[in-house]
Design a protein around this motif. Structure first.
Motif, PDB file in Angstrom:
ATOM      1  N   GLY A 125       0.786  -1.231   0.000  1.00 30.60           N
ATOM      2  CA  GLY A 125       0.000   0.000   0.000  1.00 30.60           C
ATOM      3  C   GLY A 125       0.813   1.272   0.000  1.00 30.60           C
ATOM      4  O   GLY A 125       0.319   2.324   0.409  1.00 30.60           O
ATOM      5  N   LYS A 126       2.050   1.208  -0.467  1.00 27.94           N
ATOM      6  CA  LYS A 126       2.875   2.402  -0.512  1.00 27.94           C
ATOM      7  C   LYS A 126       2.429   3.318  -1.653  1.00 27.94           C
ATOM      8  O   LYS A 126       1.681   2.925  -2.532  1.00 27.94           O
ATOM      9  CB  LYS A 126       4.353   2.030  -0.667  1.00 27.94           C
ATOM     10  CG  LYS A 126       4.888   1.159   0.468  1.00 27.94           C
ATOM     11  CD  LYS A 126       4.612   1.811   1.803  1.00 27.94           C
ATOM     12  CE  LYS A 126       4.916   0.853   2.950  1.00 27.94           C
ATOM     13  NZ  LYS A 126       4.503   1.431   4.244  1.00 27.94           N
ATOM     14  N   LYS A 127       2.927   4.546  -1.628  1.00 30.15           N
ATOM     15  CA  LYS A 127       2.495   5.534  -2.620  1.00 30.15           C
ATOM     16  C   LYS A 127       3.648   5.959  -3.536  1.00 30.15           C
ATOM     17  O   LYS A 127       3.914   5.352  -4.538  1.00 30.15           O
ATOM     18  CB  LYS A 127       1.869   6.727  -1.913  1.00 30.15           C
ATOM     19  CG  LYS A 127       0.589   6.366  -1.160  1.00 30.15           C
ATOM     20  CD  LYS A 127      -0.037   7.588  -0.509  1.00 30.15           C
ATOM     21  CE  LYS A 127      -1.335   7.199   0.194  1.00 30.15           C
ATOM     22  NZ  LYS A 127      -1.979   8.374   0.849  1.00 30.15           N
ATOM     23  N   GLY A 128       4.337   7.005  -3.181  1.00 34.06           N
ATOM     24  CA  GLY A 128       5.409   7.482  -4.041  1.00 34.06           C
ATOM     25  C   GLY A 128       6.739   6.834  -3.733  1.00 34.06           C
ATOM     26  O   GLY A 128       7.038   6.485  -2.602  1.00 34.06           O
ATOM     27  N   VAL A 129       7.563   6.674  -4.765  1.00 33.01           N
ATOM     28  CA  VAL A 129       8.906   6.108  -4.607  1.00 33.01           C
ATOM     29  C   VAL A 129       9.916   7.121  -5.143  1.00 33.01           C
ATOM     30  O   VAL A 129       9.783   7.616  -6.268  1.00 33.01           O
ATOM     31  CB  VAL A 129       9.060   4.776  -5.372  1.00 33.01           C
ATOM     32  CG1 VAL A 129      10.463   4.215  -5.165  1.00 33.01           C
ATOM     33  CG2 VAL A 129       8.003   3.777  -4.926  1.00 33.01           C
ATOM     34  N   TRP A 130      10.920   7.429  -4.331  1.00 31.57           N
ATOM     35  CA  TRP A 130      12.012   8.312  -4.737  1.00 31.57           C
ATOM     36  C   TRP A 130      13.259   7.455  -4.952  1.00 31.57           C
ATOM     37  O   TRP A 130      13.695   6.753  -4.046  1.00 31.57           O
ATOM     38  CB  TRP A 130      12.294   9.353  -3.655  1.00 31.57           C
ATOM     39  CG  TRP A 130      11.160  10.304  -3.413  1.00 31.57           C
ATOM     40  CD1 TRP A 130      10.130  10.145  -2.536  1.00 31.57           C
ATOM     41  CD2 TRP A 130      10.958  11.569  -4.059  1.00 31.57           C
ATOM     42  NE1 TRP A 130       9.291  11.227  -2.591  1.00 31.57           N
ATOM     43  CE2 TRP A 130       9.775  12.120  -3.517  1.00 31.57           C
ATOM     44  CE3 TRP A 130      11.652  12.284  -5.038  1.00 31.57           C
ATOM     45  CZ2 TRP A 130       9.268  13.353  -3.910  1.00 31.57           C
ATOM     46  CZ3 TRP A 130      11.147  13.511  -5.431  1.00 31.57           C
ATOM     47  CH2 TRP A 130       9.972  14.036  -4.889  1.00 31.57           C
ATOM     48  N   LEU A 131      13.806   7.519  -6.147  1.00 36.28           N
ATOM     49  CA  LEU A 131      14.990   6.725  -6.503  1.00 36.28           C
ATOM     50  C   LEU A 131      16.105   7.665  -6.944  1.00 36.28           C
ATOM     51  O   LEU A 131      16.057   8.258  -8.020  1.00 36.28           O
ATOM     52  CB  LEU A 131      14.653   5.743  -7.633  1.00 36.28           C
ATOM     53  CG  LEU A 131      15.819   4.905  -8.183  1.00 36.28           C
ATOM     54  CD1 LEU A 131      16.419   4.029  -7.082  1.00 36.28           C
ATOM     55  CD2 LEU A 131      15.344   4.047  -9.352  1.00 36.28           C
ATOM     56  N   LYS A 132      17.120   7.766  -6.104  1.00 37.98           N
ATOM     57  CA  LYS A 132      18.265   8.634  -6.381  1.00 37.98           C
ATOM     58  C   LYS A 132      19.413   7.793  -6.917  1.00 37.98           C
ATOM     59  O   LYS A 132      19.924   6.931  -6.214  1.00 37.98           O
ATOM     60  CB  LYS A 132      18.678   9.353  -5.099  1.00 37.98           C
ATOM     61  CG  LYS A 132      19.853  10.297  -5.222  1.00 37.98           C
ATOM     62  CD  LYS A 132      20.105  10.945  -3.868  1.00 37.98           C
ATOM     63  CE  LYS A 132      21.273  11.920  -3.911  1.00 37.98           C
ATOM     64  NZ  LYS A 132      21.499  12.536  -2.582  1.00 37.98           N
ATOM     65  N   LEU A 133      19.799   8.048  -8.161  1.00 38.59           N
ATOM     66  CA  LEU A 133      20.874   7.277  -8.791  1.00 38.59           C
ATOM     67  C   LEU A 133      22.116   8.143  -8.940  1.00 38.59           C
ATOM     68  O   LEU A 133      22.138   9.106  -9.712  1.00 38.59           O
ATOM     69  CB  LEU A 133      20.430   6.774 -10.168  1.00 38.59           C
ATOM     70  CG  LEU A 133      19.273   5.766 -10.168  1.00 38.59           C
ATOM     71  CD1 LEU A 133      18.946   5.339 -11.596  1.00 38.59           C
ATOM     72  CD2 LEU A 133      19.613   4.536  -9.306  1.00 38.59           C
ATOM     73  N   PRO A 134      23.180   7.823  -8.198  1.00 38.72           N
ATOM     74  CA  PRO A 134      24.434   8.571  -8.307  1.00 38.72           C
ATOM     75  C   PRO A 134      25.028   8.456  -9.712  1.00 38.72           C
ATOM     76  O   PRO A 134      24.663   7.571 -10.484  1.00 38.72           O
ATOM     77  CB  PRO A 134      25.336   7.897  -7.266  1.00 38.72           C
ATOM     78  CG  PRO A 134      24.396   7.207  -6.318  1.00 38.72           C
ATOM     79  CD  PRO A 134      23.245   6.769  -7.168  1.00 38.72           C
ATOM     80  N   LEU A 135      25.945   9.328 -10.006  1.00 37.78           N
ATOM     81  CA  LEU A 135      26.565   9.362 -11.329  1.00 37.78           C
ATOM     82  C   LEU A 135      27.205   8.035 -11.693  1.00 37.78           C
ATOM     83  O   LEU A 135      27.156   7.604 -12.848  1.00 37.78           O
ATOM     84  CB  LEU A 135      27.610  10.486 -11.371  1.00 37.78           C
ATOM     85  CG  LEU A 135      28.197  10.845 -12.728  1.00 37.78           C
ATOM     86  CD1 LEU A 135      27.102  11.330 -13.680  1.00 37.78           C
ATOM     87  CD2 LEU A 135      29.262  11.926 -12.572  1.00 37.78           C
ATOM     88  N   ASP A 136      27.796   7.358 -10.709  1.00 42.23           N
ATOM     89  CA  ASP A 136      28.463   6.086 -11.000  1.00 42.23           C
ATOM     90  C   ASP A 136      27.483   4.917 -11.103  1.00 42.23           C
ATOM     91  O   ASP A 136      27.897   3.767 -11.245  1.00 42.23           O
ATOM     92  CB  ASP A 136      29.544   5.789  -9.956  1.00 42.23           C
ATOM     93  CG  ASP A 136      28.993   5.671  -8.544  1.00 42.23           C
ATOM     94  OD1 ASP A 136      27.759   5.831  -8.361  1.00 42.23           O
ATOM     95  OD2 ASP A 136      29.777   5.428  -7.613  1.00 42.23           O
TER      96      ASP A 136
END
Length: 353
Positions: A125-136
């Motif tokens: 039942g989660k809503k938004g997902v934040w995915l931070k992808l570093p340069l490498d």
């Protein structure tokens, strides 16, 4: 306008004693400001809808593959029931923030983990997902996009992507919409304005003398008042040291650079030095120009905005206009110090300080 009027009243203002001269997103504000090199176990700072609200998140008891302390926060662990679920922080809005420091090392493992994670988060039942992808980890970008992630914003060292799970309008906040610029109106006791000619400028202002200007960079924690800020811009471009006196006016415009909105602040600064040493990478020339000569330039007289800014500065020198002074304040609401700009009459200064 008569030069004598300017000189008499302005001199009275600038010749005073030293003592007398001295952001709502309903769901989740972007968590991207956390440093990309901070340890994964460090408390993550999330942002409330009205302002920054630091919240300390610590590992707590593990329940069904999630460390859940019953308060809406916790680190997801990929070591128990679902070994493929990406490690993530459960935020208080019912969403998750993937831990950028604990991403899989290979593309195959990442693709499998991302698919499994989305399936798990949907069932939970989660809503938004934040995915931070570093340069490498840039090779992960097409894999995330294939799963349905969208670009949110990019910085020098990472790309932030988002995924909205519910079948309803997305409530994730958009990327920052404004850039902030600052200009310094510096005038000395001889009624001379510090002006510059930029090395690279539009054809309409080629050869014109203008005020030193620049951008406020959030990554440097700049403020309008202090170094770095208006004072820093003047110092970098001309080598002249200055002191902030007042925020005179600001301009708001839309669809400027990179289709962003623009806020441009004009500050009255008092010079602390006179010697000019220009930044040769950006500035063609700089000099002290008599105020009347500055006001009579075609750039000032023929451009409504420049003329109005100059008129306001002159009225301030005549003491017919009062700008906004900077005051350091601390609020429990955002748990930090900030600068509040407001106008205070001389007889109210003691009462409002």
């Amino acid at each position: 306008m008569e030069g004598s009027l300017l000189v008499d009243s302005a001199a009275a203002s600038l010749g005073a004693t030293p003592a007398a001269r001295r952001r709502r997103a309903r769901f989740l504000s972007c968590p991207c400001s956390a440093s990309s090199d901070a340890p994964a176990t460090r408390a993550w700072t999330s942002y409330s809808s009205a302002c920054k609200m630091p919240r300390t998140v610590k590992p707590v008891s593990r329940v069904n593959g999630w460390r859940n302390g019953g308060n809406g926060h916790g680190w997801a662990t990929a070591r128990e029931e679902s070994s493929s679920v990406l490690e993530a922080l459960e935020d208080e809005y019912g969403g998750v923030v993937v831990d950028a420091h604990r991403l899989p090392s290979g593309t195959g493992e990442f693709a499998r983990s991302l698919a499994a994670s989305l399936s798990y988060w949907k069932s939970a039942g989660k809503k938004g997902v934040w995915l931070k992808l570093p340069l490498d980890r840039s090779e992960f970008i097409p894999l995330a996009v294939k799963e349905g992630f969208r670009y949110h914003h990019a910085e020098e060292s990472y790309l932030m992507l988002t995924y909205w799970i519910p079948d309803e309008p997305c409530l994730l906040p958009a990327n920052a919409s404004h850039q902030v610029g600052v200009g310094g109106f510096v005038i000395n006791d001889q009624m001379e304005v510090l002006v510059v000619q930029e090395k690279y400028s539009a054809s309409s202002s080629l050869g014109a003398w203008k005020l030193p200007t620049g951008f406020i960079h959030a990554v440097r924690s700049q403020t309008i008042r202090r170094i770095p800020g208006a004072v820093r811009e003047v110092k970098e471009e001309t080598g002249v040291d200055t002191e902030f006196m007042e925020l005179i006016a600001f301009r708001h415009a839309h669809n400027v650079a990179f289709q962003k909105s623009d806020l441009f602040f004009i500050c009255l600064l008092r010079p602390l030095s006179n010697e000019i040493k220009i930044d040769e990478a950006e500035i063609q020339a700089a000099k002290w120009m008599p105020l009347r000569e500055f006001m009579e330039q075609p750039l000032v007289q023929e451009d409504h905005m420049f003329r109005k800014i100059s008129d306001i500065c002159v009225q301030r020198l005549r003491r017919r206009y009062r700008g906004l002074t900077a005051h350091r304040v601390v609020s429990k609401f955002d748990a930090g110090a900030s600068t509040l700009y407001y106008s205070v009459a001389e007889h109210d200064r003691g009462y409002l300080s």
